[in-house]
Design an enzyme around this catalytic site. Structure first.
Site, PDB file in Angstrom:
ATOM      1  N   ASN A 105     -25.768  79.951  91.162  1.00  0.00           N
ATOM      2  CA  ASN A 105     -24.926  80.091  89.970  1.00  0.00           C
ATOM      3  C   ASN A 105     -23.808  81.114  90.122  1.00  0.00           C
ATOM      4  O   ASN A 105     -22.894  81.140  89.305  1.00  0.00           O
ATOM      5  CB  ASN A 105     -25.794  80.441  88.760  1.00  0.00           C
ATOM      6  CG  ASN A 105     -26.726  81.604  89.018  1.00  0.00           C
ATOM      7  OD1 ASN A 105     -27.578  81.523  89.901  1.00  0.00           O
ATOM      8  ND2 ASN A 105     -26.570  82.674  88.279  1.00  0.00           N
ATOM      9  N   GLN A 138     -27.524  74.431  87.881  1.00  0.00           N
ATOM     10  CA  GLN A 138     -26.082  74.397  88.169  1.00  0.00           C
ATOM     11  C   GLN A 138     -25.648  73.150  88.933  1.00  0.00           C
ATOM     12  O   GLN A 138     -24.452  72.869  89.025  1.00  0.00           O
ATOM     13  CB  GLN A 138     -25.657  75.643  88.962  1.00  0.00           C
ATOM     14  CG  GLN A 138     -25.770  76.942  88.190  1.00  0.00           C
ATOM     15  CD  GLN A 138     -24.782  77.065  87.037  1.00  0.00           C
ATOM     16  OE1 GLN A 138     -23.803  76.317  86.931  1.00  0.00           O
ATOM     17  NE2 GLN A 138     -25.040  78.004  86.145  1.00  0.00           N
ATOM     18  N   CYS A 141     -25.232  92.826  83.710  1.00  0.00           N
ATOM     19  CA  CYS A 141     -25.318  94.077  82.943  1.00  0.00           C
ATOM     20  C   CYS A 141     -26.752  94.318  82.531  1.00  0.00           C
ATOM     21  O   CYS A 141     -27.328  93.498  81.834  1.00  0.00           O
ATOM     22  CB  CYS A 141     -24.464  93.983  81.684  1.00  0.00           C
ATOM     23  SG  CYS A 141     -22.787  94.529  81.944  1.00  0.00           S
ATOM     24  N   GLY A 159     -33.584  75.997  80.862  1.00  0.00           N
ATOM     25  CA  GLY A 159     -33.805  76.308  82.269  1.00  0.00           C
ATOM     26  C   GLY A 159     -34.844  77.395  82.477  1.00  0.00           C
ATOM     27  O   GLY A 159     -35.717  77.280  83.352  1.00  0.00           O
ATOM     28  N   SER A 204     -31.091  72.516  82.425  1.00  0.00           N
ATOM     29  CA  SER A 204     -30.757  73.071  81.118  1.00  0.00           C
ATOM     30  C   SER A 204     -29.644  72.241  80.471  1.00  0.00           C
ATOM     31  O   SER A 204     -28.686  71.861  81.144  1.00  0.00           O
ATOM     32  CB  SER A 204     -30.286  74.511  81.303  1.00  0.00           C
ATOM     33  OG  SER A 204     -29.777  75.014  80.085  1.00  0.00           O
ATOM     34  N   GLY A 205     -29.758  71.988  79.168  1.00  0.00           N
ATOM     35  CA  GLY A 205     -28.776  71.165  78.470  1.00  0.00           C
ATOM     36  C   GLY A 205     -27.413  71.823  78.308  1.00  0.00           C
ATOM     37  O   GLY A 205     -26.376  71.166  78.433  1.00  0.00           O
ATOM     38  N   HIS A 206     -27.411  73.139  78.043  1.00  0.00           N
ATOM     39  CA  HIS A 206     -26.131  73.762  77.675  1.00  0.00           C
ATOM     40  C   HIS A 206     -25.222  74.039  78.874  1.00  0.00           C
ATOM     41  O   HIS A 206     -24.086  74.455  78.706  1.00  0.00           O
ATOM     42  CB  HIS A 206     -26.356  75.047  76.857  1.00  0.00           C
ATOM     43  CG  HIS A 206     -26.858  76.223  77.627  1.00  0.00           C
ATOM     44  ND1 HIS A 206     -26.019  77.202  78.103  1.00  0.00           N
ATOM     45  CD2 HIS A 206     -28.101  76.585  78.008  1.00  0.00           C
ATOM     46  CE1 HIS A 206     -26.744  78.123  78.727  1.00  0.00           C
ATOM     47  NE2 HIS A 206     -28.004  77.769  78.681  1.00  0.00           N
ATOM     48  N   THR A 238     -43.308  70.860  68.294  1.00  0.00           N
ATOM     49  CA  THR A 238     -42.570  69.730  67.738  1.00  0.00           C
ATOM     50  C   THR A 238     -41.291  69.504  68.535  1.00  0.00           C
ATOM     51  O   THR A 238     -40.587  70.464  68.860  1.00  0.00           O
ATOM     52  CB  THR A 238     -42.238  70.011  66.260  1.00  0.00           C
ATOM     53  OG1 THR A 238     -43.468  70.214  65.569  1.00  0.00           O
ATOM     54  CG2 THR A 238     -41.467  68.856  65.630  1.00  0.00           C
TER      55      THR A 238
HETATM   56  C1  LIG Z   1     -28.334  79.253  83.169  1.00  0.00           C
HETATM   57  C2  LIG Z   1     -29.330  79.148  84.253  1.00  0.00           C
HETATM   58  C3  LIG Z   1     -30.713  79.182  83.971  1.00  0.00           C
HETATM   59  C4  LIG Z   1     -31.247  79.428  82.572  1.00  0.00           C
HETATM   60  O1  LIG Z   1     -31.109  78.322  81.738  1.00  0.00           O
HETATM   61  P1  LIG Z   1     -31.297  78.530  80.158  1.00  0.00           P
HETATM   62  O2  LIG Z   1     -31.280  77.147  79.601  1.00  0.00           O
HETATM   63  O3  LIG Z   1     -30.144  79.354  79.688  1.00  0.00           O
HETATM   64  O4  LIG Z   1     -32.609  79.205  79.959  1.00  0.00           O
HETATM   65  C5  LIG Z   1     -31.596  79.048  85.021  1.00  0.00           C
HETATM   66  N1  LIG Z   1     -31.160  78.876  86.273  1.00  0.00           N
HETATM   67  C6  LIG Z   1     -29.848  78.837  86.590  1.00  0.00           C
HETATM   68  C7  LIG Z   1     -29.443  78.620  88.007  1.00  0.00           C
HETATM   69  C8  LIG Z   1     -28.905  78.982  85.594  1.00  0.00           C
HETATM   70  O5  LIG Z   1     -27.601  78.953  85.925  1.00  0.00           O
END
Ligand SMILES: *Cc1c(COP(=O)(O)O)cnc(C)c1O
Length: 388
Positions: free
Chosen positions: A156, A184, A330, A76, A204-206, A242
């Site tokens: 978020n 989100q 933080c 992201g 974002s994948g995670h 890559t």
């Molecule tokens: C977590 C998040 C990101 C960042 O994504 P990453 O893959 O951790 O770099 C960006 N925008 C929002 C709204 C997020 O919640």
């Protein structure tokens, strides 16, 4: 109950998610068997290449984009940086003004600060008490030198969903590009980039039960946004490096699973969320639910508890292995109140009295009940302590 205590209760799915086991299974062969570089010519590399392209098609169809409009990135943050910086530089002859909001993720806000130091002008739109931007305000702030509008799909911290389709329409009426950080919202609400007038979209994948370090930027084929990471000719010469083949394969699988279960998961998570909200508001006095009452993503809940330090509540919940997050970010040891909570009109003290719980389809009603019991207990204890 004994069982619950053995494991963590994970209610921080807006920070990251557990990778689905099926996703891991799908990824594994691409580390050890089909490890070829998809850019290579020999047929062995063709296995990884075709799998990358399969994931790309799966992902593209999930937002009604073309496969060639999907650019894999490291996540992201990179997608946000790319969308803002590359657009700003490409359009600088036309103008150096960008519009965003006060409640964006730091991936957007800190990139905007970077651009400000380099001579760009950023307008940060205010939001109302629910976190919504005003379409009138947005339109009033568009100038002849505005080149980009970036407004997140779902916030978020408080979960509010912005009126993306209407924002995109206004942007296009004024010939301005529209980017949205949909990290989100992706796979939680329907996203159709064509219907919603979106030129660029970050994912974002995670955050969707895929692996960390993978994501994508959708770029409308008509938007000529230049490369951000320079080097090899990968991703149609727009994103060098890559390919993260296992990451891409994993994200593709996570998307496939989520698409299949989208409606079910939404209903399940909303049921858990409503139970959580109802119990907390009924049983913990002087509590406020933050965000919009109806225009919200299914899994994010933010509460402010009067006279409670959110950070303290969080630490005490951790003793019961309950993972939640506070509304604060933080920074180098000092705890700043969240910019999002300040933007919806909270004072510093109220902002610091906030915690965020973010659910997934893997949570259970027992976990929610246990968590509410503990919140109730801890809030009572902390309030009584501050009285004596
Ligand atoms: C977590 C998040 C990101 C960042 O994504 P990453 O893959 O951790 O770099 C960006 N925008 C929002 C709204 C997020 O919640």
């Amino acid at each position: 109950m004994a069982n619950i205590m053995k494991d963590y209760i994970y209610l921080d799915n807006a920070a990251t998610t557990r990778v689905y086991p099926e996703v891991i299974q799908e990824m594994l062969p691409y580390f050890t068997e089909f490890y070829g570089n998809p850019a290579a010519v020999y047929s062995f590399a063709g296995v990884s290449k075709s799998k990358v392209e399969k994931a790309r098609r799966e992902i593209a169809s999930s937002i009604n984009a073309l496969p060639k409009e999907i650019y894999f990135t490291s996540g992201g943050s990179e997608s946000d940086n790319w969308a803002l910086i590359a657009t700003a530089e490409a359009k600088k002859e036309q103008g150096k003004h960008i519009i965003t909001t006060k409640i964006e993720h730091h991936g957007i806000l800190h990139t905007c600060e970077y651009l400000e130091k380099r001579g760009y002008e950023i307008t940060y739109l205010e939001v109302d008490q629910y976190g919504l931007v005003s379409l009138d305000e947005l339109e009033k702030n568009i100038r002849p030198d505005t080149t980009l509008i970036s407004v997140m799909t779902a916030n978020n911290e408080i979960g509010t969903l912005e009126p993306i389709q209407k924002i995109g329409k206004i942007a296009h009426k004024h010939n301005v590009l529209f980017h949205t950080d949909a990290v989100q919202a992706y796979l939680k609400v329907d996203i159709d980039v064509k219907e919603m007038n979106i030129d660029m979209l970050s994912v974002s994948g995670h955050k969707v039960h895929g692996p960390k370090g993978i994501g994508f930027l959708y770029i409308n084929e008509k938007a000529k946004i230049p490369a951000f990471i320079h080097g090899g000719a990968q991703e149609r010469q727009r994103r060098a490096g890559t390919h993260n083949v296992p990451g891409i394969v994993g994200m593709g699988k996570a998307v496939e699973i989520a698409e299949r279960n989208m409606l079910n998961n939404k209903q399940k998570i909303e049921k858990l969320r409503e139970h959580l909200i109802k119990r907390v508001l009924n049983e913990v006095p002087d509590t406020i639910l933050n965000g919009h009452p109806t225009e919200r993503v299914s899994n994010i809940v933010s509460f402010s508890f009067k006279n409670i330090e959110g950070e303290m509540l969080l630490i005490m919940l951790d003793q019961y292995k309950i993972c939640v997050s506070s509304g604060s970010a933080c920074t180098a040891g000092s705890i700043d109140p969240s910019h999002v909570l300040l933007a919806i009109g909270k004072d510093k003290k109220a902002a610091k009295s906030t915690i965020r719980l973010s659910l997934s389809d893997e949570n259970t009603i027992e976990e929610i009940d246990f968590t509410v019991d503990k919140i109730k207990e801890i809030v009572n204890r902390l309030r009584n302590m501050s009285l004596s």
